[in-house]
Design a protein around this motif. Structure first.
Motif, PDB file in Angstrom:
ATOM      1  N   LEU A  34      46.798  22.760  74.880  1.00  0.00           N
ATOM      2  CA  LEU A  34      45.483  22.296  75.307  1.00  0.00           C
ATOM      3  C   LEU A  34      44.413  22.921  74.424  1.00  0.00           C
ATOM      4  O   LEU A  34      44.371  24.140  74.238  1.00  0.00           O
ATOM      5  N   THR A  35      43.518  22.090  73.879  1.00  0.00           N
ATOM      6  CA  THR A  35      42.457  22.562  72.998  1.00  0.00           C
ATOM      7  C   THR A  35      41.114  22.062  73.505  1.00  0.00           C
ATOM      8  O   THR A  35      41.032  21.165  74.359  1.00  0.00           O
ATOM      9  N   ALA A  36      40.053  22.654  72.949  1.00  0.00           N
ATOM     10  CA  ALA A  36      38.703  22.247  73.334  1.00  0.00           C
ATOM     11  C   ALA A  36      38.436  20.796  72.953  1.00  0.00           C
ATOM     12  O   ALA A  36      37.656  20.100  73.622  1.00  0.00           O
ATOM     13  N   SER A  37      39.050  20.330  71.883  1.00  0.00           N
ATOM     14  CA  SER A  37      38.825  18.937  71.479  1.00  0.00           C
ATOM     15  C   SER A  37      39.303  17.965  72.547  1.00  0.00           C
ATOM     16  O   SER A  37      38.701  16.891  72.740  1.00  0.00           O
ATOM     17  N   HIS A  38      40.379  18.326  73.250  1.00  0.00           N
ATOM     18  CA  HIS A  38      40.851  17.455  74.330  1.00  0.00           C
ATOM     19  C   HIS A  38      39.820  17.397  75.459  1.00  0.00           C
ATOM     20  O   HIS A  38      39.566  16.325  76.030  1.00  0.00           O
ATOM     21  N   ALA A  39      39.212  18.534  75.758  1.00  0.00           N
ATOM     22  CA  ALA A  39      38.185  18.541  76.798  1.00  0.00           C
ATOM     23  C   ALA A  39      36.997  17.680  76.402  1.00  0.00           C
ATOM     24  O   ALA A  39      36.434  16.934  77.228  1.00  0.00           O
ATOM     25  N   HIS A  40      36.598  17.744  75.148  1.00  0.00           N
ATOM     26  CA  HIS A  40      35.465  16.933  74.704  1.00  0.00           C
ATOM     27  C   HIS A  40      35.816  15.446  74.688  1.00  0.00           C
ATOM     28  O   HIS A  40      34.939  14.601  74.894  1.00  0.00           O
ATOM     29  N   SER A  41      37.078  15.128  74.468  1.00  0.00           N
ATOM     30  CA  SER A  41      37.477  13.716  74.552  1.00  0.00           C
ATOM     31  C   SER A  41      37.379  13.216  75.985  1.00  0.00           C
ATOM     32  O   SER A  41      37.065  12.041  76.230  1.00  0.00           O
ATOM     33  N   LEU A  42      37.611  14.098  76.958  1.00  0.00           N
ATOM     34  CA  LEU A  42      37.446  13.717  78.360  1.00  0.00           C
ATOM     35  C   LEU A  42      35.975  13.473  78.680  1.00  0.00           C
ATOM     36  O   LEU A  42      35.636  12.558  79.445  1.00  0.00           O
ATOM     37  N   ILE A  43      35.104  14.292  78.108  1.00  0.00           N
ATOM     38  CA  ILE A  43      33.667  14.099  78.308  1.00  0.00           C
ATOM     39  C   ILE A  43      33.246  12.746  77.767  1.00  0.00           C
ATOM     40  O   ILE A  43      32.480  12.003  78.401  1.00  0.00           O
ATOM     41  N   SER A  44      33.747  12.387  76.588  1.00  0.00           N
ATOM     42  CA  SER A  44      33.403  11.092  75.995  1.00  0.00           C
ATOM     43  C   SER A  44      33.954   9.928  76.805  1.00  0.00           C
ATOM     44  O   SER A  44      33.418   8.819  76.741  1.00  0.00           O
ATOM     45  N   ALA A  45      35.035  10.180  77.580  1.00  0.00           N
ATOM     46  CA  ALA A  45      35.657   9.104  78.362  1.00  0.00           C
ATOM     47  C   ALA A  45      34.942   8.847  79.675  1.00  0.00           C
ATOM     48  O   ALA A  45      35.324   7.940  80.411  1.00  0.00           O
ATOM     49  N   CYS A  46      33.914   9.637  79.998  1.00  0.00           N
ATOM     50  CA  CYS A  46      33.201   9.491  81.278  1.00  0.00           C
ATOM     51  C   CYS A  46      31.963   8.628  81.081  1.00  0.00           C
ATOM     52  O   CYS A  46      30.990   9.090  80.469  1.00  0.00           O
ATOM     53  N   PRO A  47      31.948   7.401  81.600  1.00  0.00           N
ATOM     54  CA  PRO A  47      30.759   6.545  81.433  1.00  0.00           C
ATOM     55  C   PRO A  47      29.537   7.080  82.169  1.00  0.00           C
ATOM     56  O   PRO A  47      28.434   7.079  81.637  1.00  0.00           O
ATOM     57  N   ARG A  48      29.716   7.537  83.434  1.00  0.00           N
ATOM     58  CA  ARG A  48      28.616   8.008  84.253  1.00  0.00           C
ATOM     59  C   ARG A  48      29.074   9.227  85.048  1.00  0.00           C
ATOM     60  O   ARG A  48      29.869   9.089  85.983  1.00  0.00           O
ATOM     61  N   PRO A  49      28.592  10.421  84.725  1.00  0.00           N
ATOM     62  CA  PRO A  49      29.009  11.605  85.490  1.00  0.00           C
ATOM     63  C   PRO A  49      28.695  11.504  86.970  1.00  0.00           C
ATOM     64  O   PRO A  49      29.437  12.029  87.798  1.00  0.00           O
ATOM     65  N   GLY A  50      27.623  10.825  87.320  1.00  0.00           N
ATOM     66  CA  GLY A  50      27.271  10.691  88.724  1.00  0.00           C
ATOM     67  C   GLY A  50      28.232   9.841  89.525  1.00  0.00           C
ATOM     68  O   GLY A  50      28.150   9.809  90.754  1.00  0.00           O
ATOM     69  N   HIS A  51      29.120   9.137  88.851  1.00  0.00           N
ATOM     70  CA  HIS A  51      30.113   8.301  89.537  1.00  0.00           C
ATOM     71  C   HIS A  51      31.408   9.059  89.812  1.00  0.00           C
ATOM     72  O   HIS A  51      32.430   8.437  90.127  1.00  0.00           O
ATOM     73  N   ALA A  52      31.369  10.383  89.709  1.00  0.00           N
ATOM     74  CA  ALA A  52      32.582  11.175  89.883  1.00  0.00           C
ATOM     75  C   ALA A  52      33.297  10.911  91.202  1.00  0.00           C
ATOM     76  O   ALA A  52      34.536  10.807  91.223  1.00  0.00           O
TER      77      ALA A  52
END
Length: 388
Positions: A81-99
């Motif tokens: 697990l690397t930080a780049s994977h975490a940032h790819s998850l951030i990019s995959a989130c269209p709207r954080p408020g829709h969690a």
């Protein structure tokens, strides 16, 4: 990529952007995620949240340490697990408020997956019990499955209650088992012979043995005929049994023949009707458990079935096993289990909270940021929070 996998990525990305979203996801657990890396990340977020990570006290922007500390904590349980994977998850989130909505999708997928897994275990236990002449493994797995269904109903925010589906998803529990299963056919044949030769033995089994417990429908019909003679107080022998079968149309439609009935009534040796009946019941328990497992698995594999209906349909599919189990316990001298008391004031508050948390409307977030930047999370509270 499946919608479920996208939902898992989106809910993780939303919490990475805004850890306060965890307050709205208390009903979501790490085991609800399908991928091990996603389970580890969500568990790490919950741990850091419980430990009051400094990022929770920041009002303007979420520090980058929230992401890096999450990756480090999750990396203790999964490799690579690397930080780049975490940032790819951030990019995959269209709207954080829709969690919460993304989390609901994850929970829905987990409900289908969990019920499928436990149905498979129940079927495997039933097969093993059938081959070993036991029932305890099947009954134990059925209890676990029921507890899982009850827990999933609580998390989904619905009341667990058996509901019959409009269309049965699988053959009935009395269907013949697959080749290789121990069926107890020999015990059935000997039992019928004992009952026909010594009608008084019917008193030992009539209270808990049913025609549907026989693997062969024809032998079940013979038992039904013997039971009818016993109920009317009429003598049972080859002639009266043949006459009863004829009156029920079993000879005319080919279900039974004169030779079959004659073979049952001639040449029967000593035997205990009660012991033989218990063997028939044991086989019935494992067959019914396997049929219930097949029905539940077919329901769980229907992705279009809503979780509430799936849970209640699965509870209904366990009903035949409960009925056979009660009679099995009666045959062995065990009192039936006490049913749970009804809820006096409706569903528990935890169920209501889970349902409201999943369905409460949320403010609409502004459009996502352009490619290459971190999306805003203004849907939770102003001002927007980003990693700084």
């Amino acid at each position: 990529m499946s919608p479920l996998l996208e939902a898992e990525q989106a809910v993780l990305g939303a919490v990475l952007l805004d850890p306060s979203q965890l307050q709205q996801l208390g009903w979501l657990a790490p085991e609800h995620f399908g991928r091990p890396v996603h389970r580890a990340l969500f568990a790490a977020m919950r741990k850091l949240h419980a430990d009051r990570h400094p990022a929770l006290a920041v009002e303007t922007s979420v520090p980058l340490s929230w992401v890096t500390d999450t990756v480090v904590e999750a990396g203790r349980h999964v490799r690579g697990l690397t930080a780049s994977h975490a940032h790819s998850l951030i990019s995959a989130c269209p709207r954080p408020g829709h969690a919460p909505v993304y989390g609901r999708m994850v929970l829905e997928g987990a409900i289908h997956r969990s019920i499928t897994e436990h149905a498979i275990r129940l079927h495997q236990a039933a097969r093993a019990d059938a081959l070993q002449g036991d029932v305890e493994g099947s009954l134990r797995c059925a209890d676990v499955l029921r507890d899982v269904l009850t827990d999933l109903a609580r998390r989904w925010g619905t009341e667990p209650r058996p509901v019959a589906p409009d269309t049965p998803p699988a053959p009935s529990p009395t269907a013949a088992p697959a080749p290789g299963w121990a069926t107890g056919a020999e015990e059935e044949q000997v039992l019928l012979g004992v009952l026909a030769e010594r009608p008084r033995s019917m008193d030992e089994v009539v209270g808990w043995l049913r025609p549907d417990d026989f693997v062969d429908p024809a032998r079940g019909e013979v038992y039904r005929c013997l039971g009818a003679l016993h109920h009317r107080g009429e003598p049972a022998d080859r002639i009266t049994l043949l006459w009863e079968a004829q009156r029920r149309g079993l000879l005319a439609d080919g279900t039974l023949s004169r030779d079959q009935i004659a073979a049952l009534c001639d040449g029967v040796g000593p035997g205990s009707a009660e012991w033989l009946g218990e063997q028939v019941m044991r086989s019935s328990v494992t067959r019914t458990a396997a049929a219930s497992a097949r029905a539940i698995r077919a329901l769980a594999e229907d992705e279009a079935l809503a979780p509430g209906r799936l849970i209640n349909y699965a509870l209904h599919a366990l009903g035949p096993l409960d009925e056979v189990r009660t009679r099995w316990q009666a045959a062995n001298g065990h009192p039936p289990p006490t049913p749970p008391a009804p809820l006096p004031n409706g569903p528990p508050s935890a169920q209501v909270h889970a349902a409201l948390a999943r369905s409460a409307p949320r403010p609409i977030s502004p459009p996502s940021a352009p490619s290459g930047s971190i999306p805003s999370s203004a849907a939770v509270r102003p001002p927007s929070r980003g990693h700084g």
